[in-house]
Write a protein that holds these residues in place. Structure first.
Motif, mmCIF file in Angstrom:
data_model
loop_
_atom_site.group_PDB
_atom_site.id
_atom_site.type_symbol
_atom_site.label_atom_id
_atom_site.label_comp_id
_atom_site.label_asym_id
_atom_site.label_seq_id
_atom_site.Cartn_x
_atom_site.Cartn_y
_atom_site.Cartn_z
ATOM 1 N N MET A 1 6.298 95.763 41.305
ATOM 2 C CA MET A 1 7.556 96.199 40.741
ATOM 3 C C MET A 1 7.251 97.212 39.646
ATOM 4 N N MET A 2 8.093 98.246 39.578
ATOM 5 C CA MET A 2 7.918 99.253 38.540
ATOM 6 C C MET A 2 9.283 99.774 38.094
ATOM 7 N N ALA A 3 9.416 99.998 36.792
ATOM 8 C CA ALA A 3 10.653 100.544 36.248
ATOM 9 C C ALA A 3 10.926 101.921 36.841
ATOM 10 N N ILE A 4 12.190 102.289 36.930
ATOM 11 C CA ILE A 4 12.579 103.602 37.438
ATOM 12 C C ILE A 4 11.901 104.709 36.643
ATOM 13 N N ASP A 5 11.783 104.524 35.330
ATOM 14 C CA ASP A 5 11.170 105.549 34.488
ATOM 15 C C ASP A 5 9.664 105.335 34.291
ATOM 16 N N GLY A 6 9.091 104.320 34.946
ATOM 17 C CA GLY A 6 7.655 104.077 34.888
ATOM 18 C C GLY A 6 7.166 103.389 33.627
ATOM 19 N N THR A 7 8.075 102.882 32.784
ATOM 20 C CA THR A 7 7.657 102.290 31.510
ATOM 21 C C THR A 7 7.055 100.899 31.645
ATOM 22 N N TRP A 8 7.280 100.208 32.754
ATOM 23 C CA TRP A 8 6.683 98.891 32.937
ATOM 24 C C TRP A 8 6.363 98.657 34.414
ATOM 25 N N ARG A 9 5.420 97.763 34.642
ATOM 26 C CA ARG A 9 5.040 97.290 35.990
ATOM 27 C C ARG A 9 4.803 95.793 35.911
ATOM 28 N N ARG A 10 5.115 95.107 36.997
ATOM 29 C CA ARG A 10 4.839 93.677 37.098
ATOM 30 C C ARG A 10 4.362 93.374 38.516
ATOM 31 N N GLY A 32 13.144 90.515 28.825
ATOM 32 C CA GLY A 32 13.268 91.760 28.081
ATOM 33 C C GLY A 32 13.197 93.026 28.922
ATOM 34 N N LEU A 33 12.940 92.891 30.222
ATOM 35 C CA LEU A 33 12.864 94.072 31.086
ATOM 36 C C LEU A 33 14.249 94.444 31.595
ATOM 37 N N THR A 34 14.492 95.727 31.737
ATOM 38 C CA THR A 34 15.729 96.198 32.334
ATOM 39 C C THR A 34 15.547 96.171 33.844
ATOM 40 N N LEU A 35 16.208 95.223 34.488
ATOM 41 C CA LEU A 35 16.027 95.016 35.925
ATOM 42 C C LEU A 35 17.243 95.445 36.750
ATOM 43 N N THR A 36 18.148 96.217 36.135
ATOM 44 C CA THR A 36 19.311 96.664 36.877
ATOM 45 C C THR A 36 18.866 97.405 38.130
ATOM 46 N N ALA A 48 4.653 104.294 49.486
ATOM 47 C CA ALA A 48 5.704 103.520 50.160
ATOM 48 C C ALA A 48 6.392 102.663 49.107
ATOM 49 N N TYR A 49 7.684 102.875 48.942
ATOM 50 C CA TYR A 49 8.420 102.132 47.924
ATOM 51 C C TYR A 49 9.877 102.021 48.330
ATOM 52 N N ARG A 50 10.585 101.098 47.690
ATOM 53 C CA ARG A 50 12.024 100.947 47.892
ATOM 54 C C ARG A 50 12.684 100.817 46.526
ATOM 55 N N ARG A 51 13.808 101.474 46.378
ATOM 56 C CA ARG A 51 14.596 101.357 45.151
ATOM 57 C C ARG A 51 15.428 100.098 45.270
ATOM 58 N N CYS A 52 15.378 99.239 44.250
ATOM 59 C CA CYS A 52 16.013 97.934 44.304
ATOM 60 C C CYS A 52 17.057 97.764 43.215
ATOM 61 N N GLN A 53 17.971 96.872 43.502
ATOM 62 C CA GLN A 53 18.979 96.437 42.531
ATOM 63 C C GLN A 53 18.876 94.924 42.439
ATOM 64 N N LEU A 54 18.811 94.402 41.226
ATOM 65 C CA LEU A 54 18.711 92.961 41.025
ATOM 66 C C LEU A 54 20.040 92.297 41.353
ATOM 67 N N ASP A 55 19.988 91.277 42.203
ATOM 68 C CA ASP A 55 21.184 90.516 42.547
ATOM 69 C C ASP A 55 21.226 89.182 41.818
ATOM 70 N N ARG A 56 20.055 88.493 41.746
ATOM 71 C CA ARG A 56 20.043 87.152 41.175
ATOM 72 C C ARG A 56 18.635 86.762 40.752
ATOM 73 N N VAL A 57 18.545 85.993 39.673
ATOM 74 C CA VAL A 57 17.269 85.435 39.214
ATOM 75 C C VAL A 57 17.352 83.928 39.347
ATOM 76 N N LEU A 62 13.240 86.505 42.312
ATOM 77 C CA LEU A 62 14.277 87.516 42.164
ATOM 78 C C LEU A 62 14.842 87.834 43.539
ATOM 79 N N GLU A 63 16.138 87.846 43.651
ATOM 80 C CA GLU A 63 16.786 88.305 44.878
ATOM 81 C C GLU A 63 17.267 89.714 44.601
ATOM 82 N N VAL A 64 16.838 90.649 45.449
ATOM 83 C CA VAL A 64 17.169 92.053 45.250
ATOM 84 C C VAL A 64 17.762 92.638 46.525
#
Length: 81
Positions: A1-10, A32-36, A48-57, A62-64
């Motif tokens: 997982m990586m932030a849209i702006d690249g500021t974090w990875r998990r 504390g991460l922005t997971l929108t 290879a990547y997919r843009r995700c939206q968080l649905d539920r924790v 995480l369900e995305v």
């Protein structure tokens, strides 16, 4: 997982995946991460990547849903008669 702006990875594991959604299991804290919206990197080179939206924790899961790029409008090219 990586932030849209690249500021974090998990690191995470894909537990379940379909054409439109996935369930991910995270290995470390997401507090504390922005997971929108974020990227799910599917290769070590990032090609290879997919843009995700968080649905539920649910605990460490995480369900995305995958976000699709809007189709570009093609220029209207009319051929002369």
């Amino acid at each position: 997982m990586m932030a849209i702006d690249g500021t974090w990875r998990r690191p995470c594991f894909v537990k379940d995946v379909s054409e439109n959604a996935a369930t991910l299991r995270v290995e470390s804290s997401i507090e504390g991460l922005t997971l929108t919206e974020f990227f799910l990197l599917l290769s070590s080179t990032g090609l290879a990547y997919r843009r995700c939206q968080l649905d539920r924790v649910n605990g460490d899961e995480l369900e995305v849903s995958f976000l699709r790029q809007k189709a570009r409008k093609k220029p209207n090219r009319e051929t002369p008669a």
